[in-house]
Motif scaffolding. Structure first.
Motif, PDB file in Angstrom:
ATOM      1  N   LYS A  18     -30.387 -32.807   0.821  1.00 36.15           N
ATOM      2  CA  LYS A  18     -30.881 -34.178   0.992  1.00 36.15           C
ATOM      3  C   LYS A  18     -32.402 -34.238   0.883  1.00 36.15           C
ATOM      4  CE  LYS A  18     -27.042 -35.551   3.981  1.00 36.15           C
ATOM      5  NZ  LYS A  18     -26.642 -35.927   5.366  1.00 36.15           N
ATOM      6  N   ARG A  21     -33.663 -34.049  -2.797  1.00 39.68           N
ATOM      7  CA  ARG A  21     -33.303 -35.141  -3.697  1.00 39.68           C
ATOM      8  C   ARG A  21     -34.334 -36.271  -3.670  1.00 39.68           C
ATOM      9  NH1 ARG A  21     -26.819 -35.731  -2.341  1.00 39.68           N
ATOM     10  NH2 ARG A  21     -26.090 -34.277  -3.943  1.00 39.68           N
ATOM     11  N   TYR A  22     -34.543 -36.866  -4.837  1.00 37.13           N
ATOM     12  CA  TYR A  22     -35.412 -38.047  -4.900  1.00 37.13           C
ATOM     13  C   TYR A  22     -34.594 -39.322  -4.946  1.00 37.13           C
ATOM     14  CZ  TYR A  22     -34.387 -38.166  -9.932  1.00 37.13           C
ATOM     15  OH  TYR A  22     -33.746 -38.234 -11.144  1.00 37.13           O
ATOM     16  N   LYS A  23     -33.260 -39.203  -5.108  1.00 36.40           N
ATOM     17  CA  LYS A  23     -32.372 -40.358  -5.013  1.00 36.40           C
ATOM     18  C   LYS A  23     -31.027 -39.874  -4.479  1.00 36.40           C
ATOM     19  CE  LYS A  23     -30.818 -40.193  -9.862  1.00 36.40           C
ATOM     20  NZ  LYS A  23     -30.701 -40.973 -11.105  1.00 36.40           N
ATOM     21  N   PRO A  24     -30.244 -40.745  -3.852  1.00 31.32           N
ATOM     22  CA  PRO A  24     -28.979 -40.334  -3.229  1.00 31.32           C
ATOM     23  C   PRO A  24     -27.980 -39.789  -4.246  1.00 31.32           C
ATOM     24  CG  PRO A  24     -29.666 -42.502  -2.455  1.00 31.32           C
ATOM     25  CD  PRO A  24     -30.550 -42.170  -3.618  1.00 31.32           C
ATOM     26  N   GLY A  25     -27.038 -39.016  -3.755  1.00 27.77           N
ATOM     27  CA  GLY A  25     -25.976 -38.477  -4.592  1.00 27.77           C
ATOM     28  C   GLY A  25     -24.745 -38.205  -3.752  1.00 27.77           C
ATOM     29  N   ASP A 167     -24.047 -38.704  -9.649  1.00 23.00           N
ATOM     30  CA  ASP A 167     -25.032 -37.662  -9.942  1.00 23.00           C
ATOM     31  C   ASP A 167     -24.404 -36.447 -10.617  1.00 23.00           C
ATOM     32  OD1 ASP A 167     -23.590 -37.019  -7.653  1.00 23.00           O
ATOM     33  OD2 ASP A 167     -25.226 -35.877  -6.769  1.00 23.00           O
ATOM     34  N   SER A 170     -26.900 -35.159 -13.373  1.00 19.02           N
ATOM     35  CA  SER A 170     -28.320 -35.020 -13.040  1.00 19.02           C
ATOM     36  C   SER A 170     -28.475 -34.854 -11.537  1.00 19.02           C
ATOM     37  CB  SER A 170     -29.102 -36.250 -13.509  1.00 19.02           C
ATOM     38  OG  SER A 170     -28.646 -37.418 -12.848  1.00 19.02           O
ATOM     39  N   GLY A 171     -29.694 -34.668 -11.104  1.00 19.92           N
ATOM     40  CA  GLY A 171     -29.952 -34.576  -9.676  1.00 19.92           C
ATOM     41  C   GLY A 171     -29.941 -33.144  -9.166  1.00 19.92           C
TER      42      GLY A 171
END
Length: 219
Positions: A18, A21-25, A167, A170-171
């Protein structure tokens, strides 16, 4: 194993994912079995998993946590004689990781929300880290069950499940491959299968912590 008293998502590996990460997944990779008494296993089973030595009659579900056992981090669940395990997750896709063995390797059905969507072959050529990925699912909560389909003597070995929520391509994806009780010598063993698993995953970064278990039993 990066254990913390509380939910599975409180473990060090989940917190690290968490944070990176730069965005949720999605919930990421969950091993099939966690032997730590401090953390509940995220999966549910047709029966309480037993070790190989405590399950001589192949009653349905058997766990194996041995650094030489194959699979990701050498901890996995063997499904036997119609035994099953399942996860409930929120996301749009699931990937099942399993091991193939040439010693009584069985097949298993993948059942998502009550529908049989695939049959996986756990026999044939030995392979410590095989994966199957579902089609895109509708956004929301789903249940995925892995159920032994051969109903014969042997096992279908599940390494874990990986959950995505938009995600998949990516991610940041963190694999929880911690091995409770392992020492440096276990990983240095030339027979240890973990390098093959890492090669299959092909990670950009591998973090290995040694020393804690070695402090009580020098190697």
């Amino acid at each position: 194993e990066g254990a913390a008293v509380g939910a599975f998502t409180d473990r060090g590996q989940a917190v690290f994912e968490k944070t990176m990460r730069y965005k949720p997944g999605g919930a990421g990779y969950h091993p099939a079995w966690v032997i730590s008494p401090f953390v509940p296993n995220p999966a549910t089973f047709s029966m309480t998993p037993l070790s190989a030595t405590n399950n001589p009659n192949n009653l349905g579900v058997q766990y194996d946590e041995n650094i030489l056992a194959g699979g990701i981090a050498g901890k996995k669940i063997g499904l036997q004689k119609n035994g099953w395990m399942q996860w409930t997750f929120t996301g749009t896709r699931v990937r099942i990781w399993y091991s193939r063995t040439d010693f009584f390797g069985l097949s298993a059905n993948v059942i998502i929300d009550g529908s049989n969507v695939a049959t996986l072959d756990g026999g044939g050529v030995v392979d410590p880290a095989v994966s199957w990925t579902s089609n895109v699912l509708s956004a929301g909560t789903h249940t995925v069950r892995i159920q032994e389909a051969s109903n014969l003597g042997g096992s279908f070995w599940v390494d874990g499940a990986q959950f995505f929520d938009g995600d998949h391509a990516s991610g940041v994806h963190v694999f929880d491959a911690a091995r409770s009780g392992a020492k440096a010598l276990d990983y240095a063993n030339s027979s240890a299968p973990w390098p093959d698993s890492m090669a299959k995953i092909s990670p950009a970064l591998v973090i290995m912590m040694f020393g804690f278990n070695d402090s009580t039993e020098r190697t």
